[in-house]
Design an enzyme around this catalytic site. Structure first.
Site, mmCIF file in Angstrom:
data_model
loop_
_atom_site.group_PDB
_atom_site.id
_atom_site.type_symbol
_atom_site.label_atom_id
_atom_site.label_comp_id
_atom_site.label_asym_id
_atom_site.label_seq_id
_atom_site.Cartn_x
_atom_site.Cartn_y
_atom_site.Cartn_z
ATOM 1 N N CYS A 27 5.417 9.438 0.075
ATOM 2 C CA CYS A 27 3.414 9.153 0.011
ATOM 3 C C CYS A 27 3.589 10.940 -1.181
ATOM 4 C CB CYS A 27 3.067 10.263 0.897
ATOM 5 S SG CYS A 27 1.685 11.187 1.040
ATOM 6 N N ARG B 284 0.524 -1.480 0.023
ATOM 7 C CA ARG B 284 0.479 -0.176 -0.161
ATOM 8 C C ARG B 284 1.064 1.262 0.037
ATOM 9 N NH1 ARG B 284 -0.530 4.616 3.041
ATOM 10 N NH2 ARG B 284 0.191 3.341 4.802
ATOM 11 N N ASP B 285 1.503 1.688 0.754
ATOM 12 C CA ASP B 285 2.457 2.776 1.141
ATOM 13 C C ASP B 285 4.030 2.905 0.196
ATOM 14 O OD1 ASP B 285 3.507 5.361 2.473
ATOM 15 O OD2 ASP B 285 3.338 4.901 4.088
HETATM 16 P P1 HMG Z 1 -13.011 14.589 -2.106
HETATM 17 O O1 HMG Z 1 -12.871 14.781 -4.423
HETATM 18 O O2 HMG Z 1 -12.431 15.239 -0.789
HETATM 19 O O3 HMG Z 1 -15.206 13.642 -2.127
HETATM 20 O O4 HMG Z 1 -11.829 13.422 -2.280
HETATM 21 P P2 HMG Z 1 -15.647 13.284 -2.911
HETATM 22 O O5 HMG Z 1 -16.222 12.667 -0.902
HETATM 23 O O6 HMG Z 1 -16.092 15.046 -2.596
HETATM 24 O O7 HMG Z 1 -16.003 12.855 -3.387
HETATM 25 C C1 HMG Z 1 -15.320 13.174 -4.960
HETATM 26 C C2 HMG Z 1 -14.598 11.748 -5.676
HETATM 27 O O8 HMG Z 1 -14.495 9.999 -4.955
HETATM 28 C C3 HMG Z 1 -16.216 11.519 -6.261
HETATM 29 O O9 HMG Z 1 -16.260 10.868 -7.340
HETATM 30 C C4 HMG Z 1 -16.324 10.408 -5.217
HETATM 31 O O10 HMG Z 1 -17.616 8.530 -5.577
HETATM 32 C C5 HMG Z 1 -15.029 9.675 -5.395
HETATM 33 P P3 HMG Z 1 -16.612 11.177 -8.755
HETATM 34 O O11 HMG Z 1 -18.244 11.289 -8.186
HETATM 35 O O12 HMG Z 1 -16.251 12.274 -8.341
HETATM 36 O O13 HMG Z 1 -17.080 9.994 -9.909
HETATM 37 N N1 HMG Z 1 -14.480 8.768 -4.080
HETATM 38 C C6 HMG Z 1 -14.205 7.801 -4.064
HETATM 39 N N2 HMG Z 1 -13.824 7.170 -4.625
HETATM 40 C C7 HMG Z 1 -13.286 5.398 -4.406
HETATM 41 N N3 HMG Z 1 -13.066 5.435 -3.310
HETATM 42 C C8 HMG Z 1 -13.070 6.294 -1.899
HETATM 43 C C9 HMG Z 1 -13.426 7.092 -2.489
HETATM 44 N N4 HMG Z 1 -14.442 8.536 -1.535
HETATM 45 C C10 HMG Z 1 -14.982 9.148 -2.768
HETATM 46 N N5 HMG Z 1 -13.048 5.871 -0.795
HETATM 47 C C11 HMG Z 1 -11.077 11.180 -0.874
HETATM 48 C C12 HMG Z 1 -11.710 12.217 -0.178
HETATM 49 C C13 HMG Z 1 -10.886 11.130 0.152
HETATM 50 C C14 HMG Z 1 -11.798 10.502 -1.485
HETATM 51 C C15 HMG Z 1 -9.813 11.694 -1.793
HETATM 52 O O14 HMG Z 1 -9.298 12.902 -1.101
HETATM 53 C C16 HMG Z 1 -8.924 10.846 -2.239
HETATM 54 O O15 HMG Z 1 -8.755 9.810 -2.078
HETATM 55 N N6 HMG Z 1 -7.496 10.621 -1.598
HETATM 56 C C17 HMG Z 1 -6.430 9.887 -1.342
HETATM 57 C C18 HMG Z 1 -6.172 9.418 0.398
HETATM 58 C C19 HMG Z 1 -4.554 8.643 0.199
HETATM 59 O O16 HMG Z 1 -4.528 7.699 -0.088
HETATM 60 N N7 HMG Z 1 -3.914 9.178 0.566
HETATM 61 C C20 HMG Z 1 -2.478 8.653 0.608
HETATM 62 C C21 HMG Z 1 -2.279 7.017 2.067
HETATM 63 S S1 HMG Z 1 -2.359 8.266 3.318
HETATM 64 C C22 HMG Z 1 -0.294 8.534 3.283
HETATM 65 O O17 HMG Z 1 0.087 7.681 2.615
HETATM 66 C C23 HMG Z 1 -0.084 8.522 4.673
HETATM 67 C C24 HMG Z 1 0.108 7.308 5.607
HETATM 68 O O18 HMG Z 1 1.006 5.870 4.898
HETATM 69 C C25 HMG Z 1 0.428 7.656 6.948
HETATM 70 C C26 HMG Z 1 2.349 8.827 6.986
HETATM 71 O O19 HMG Z 1 2.858 8.014 6.620
HETATM 72 O O20 HMG Z 1 1.426 9.921 7.051
HETATM 73 C C27 HMG Z 1 -1.069 6.535 6.263
HETATM 74 MG MG MG Z 2 3.617 6.306 4.974
#
Ligand code: HMG
Ligand code: MG
Length: 299
Positions: free
Chosen positions: A237, A13-14
């Site tokens: 990320c 994943r990450d």
């Molecule tokens: P948004 O645009 O604010 O959400 O995204 P929305 O509710 O307005 O929805 C917009 C569109 O996203 C819609 O589709 C939804 O259906 C779709 P459209 O109508 O435009 O076709 N949508 C989704 N699709 C699939 N799965 C879902 C989902 N939710 C809404 N669950 C959202 C908000 C969170 C979805 C978006 O900003 C997003 O996906 N961001 C990606 C976040 C991510 O994956 N980040 C990387 C992981 S975190 C990380 O790496 C840190 C960590 O490792 C710890 C560290 O190291 O710090 C964990």
């Molecule tokens: Mg991370």
């Protein structure tokens, strides 16, 4: 103090979310199977987020469907909201992880909402699950934010407490951009452990500045026993410019075994899993232990 260390493998994943090559669901599944074979018991197999934002994580359901060794490890998926949770449940995960940030700007860039709003989005997840599945929580940017710089310790401890109170069995405290040194690590690890108990704290080090092994050692001294690692040091990320991968699982396992601690992981099999994924990504492994092994075999 316990001699058993729990490794949460986050490479599928990450790691893969930040690689420029997007792997197919079948290769991702084969990768997870190799990690299971190496003895990993907790594996983040992917995320259910918007494929528009993170195309590398599209079809995580396909990964779960193609696993050959389900049941031998806990398959964890990252979910940002109820929509992601429903998809994760339908795909058959064993556990989900929610993720929030100790810094407001990173929260907006990563999940397009404030920290408070992210907590509000998590509440229906717990309500829907009613305790039927374990939930892990992340605190991103616990040691610094790519946009805001220093993050107050109180922002980290209060978010960790909120996640624990929501129902997260464990909170993973993340150095998203790899800025921590052992002194910061001890301070934050002790502060969060003081808030929710050391047994509920995991640490998640990205190795951007080469501090992650030293930080892992420092956290062991504070009583932390769970670490998130990424085989071959994959990833980063996509929403934290310049962030590199997590500390390589092979390097952490080598260090822990050398210290007489147990992980249940077979290091040669783990190195094989890292070689498999590196070959498919067309990149050199980021694990120093794996590189040393390659050099030894080639000599
Ligand atoms: P948004 O645009 O604010 O959400 O995204 P929305 O509710 O307005 O929805 C917009 C569109 O996203 C819609 O589709 C939804 O259906 C779709 P459209 O109508 O435009 O076709 N949508 C989704 N699709 C699939 N799965 C879902 C989902 N939710 C809404 N669950 C959202 C908000 C969170 C979805 C978006 O900003 C997003 O996906 N961001 C990606 C976040 C991510 O994956 N980040 C990387 C992981 S975190 C990380 O790496 C840190 C960590 O490792 C710890 C560290 O190291 O710090 C964990
Ligand atoms: Mg991370």
């Amino acid at each position: 103090m316990s001699e058993d260390i729990r490794i949460v493998e986050v490479g599928p994943r990450d790691g893969l979310q930040a690689e420029s090559v997007a792997l197919s669901a079948s290769i991702r599944a084969e990768f997870v199977d190799l990690l299971v074979k190496a003895g990993l018991k907790s594996i983040e197999v992917g995320s259910f987020v918007s494929p528009r934002h993170v195309p590398q994580m599209a079809d995580t359901a396909g990964v779960l469907a193609q696993l050959r060794r389900p049941g031998e490890a806990r398959r964890i998926a990252l979910v940002p909201n109820l929509q992601g949770l429903e998809a994760a449940i339908n795909a058959g995960v064993d556990e989900v992880a929610v993720f929030a940030s100790a810094s407001e700007t990173f929260s907006r860039r990563n999940i397009n909402c404030s920290v408070d709003e992210s907590i509000e989005r998590f509440k229906p997840i717990f309500a829907r699950l009613e305790g039927t599945m374990p939930v892990r929580g992340y605190v991103s940017c616990a040691f610094g934010c790519p946009y805001e710089g220093q993050v107050p310790v109180s922002a980290v401890t209060s978010l960790a407490r909120r996640l624990a109170e929501l129902g997260c069995y464990e909170v993973s405290v993340a150095d998203t951009i790899g800025v921590a040194t052992p002194r910061d690590t001890k301070a934050i690890a002790e502060a969060v452990a003081g808030e929710i108990g050391a047994s509920r704290v995991a640490l998640h080090f990205h190795d951007t500045r080469g501090q992650a092994l030293a930080n892992t050692y420092a956290s062991l001294e504070t009583g932390i026993r769970t670490f998130d690692c990424s085989v071959a040091g994959l990833g980063g990320c996509p929403f934290a410019a310049g962030a590199t991968g997590n500390v390589a699982t092979e390097d952490v396992v080598y260090m822990l075994h050398g210290m007489g601690l147990s992980t249940g992981i077979d290091l040669p099999a783990l190195i094989e899993a890292g070689e498999f994924v590196s070959r498919h990504l067309g990149r050199r492994t980021g694990s120093r232990v794996a590189r040393a092994e390659q050099a030894r075999v080639a000599a």
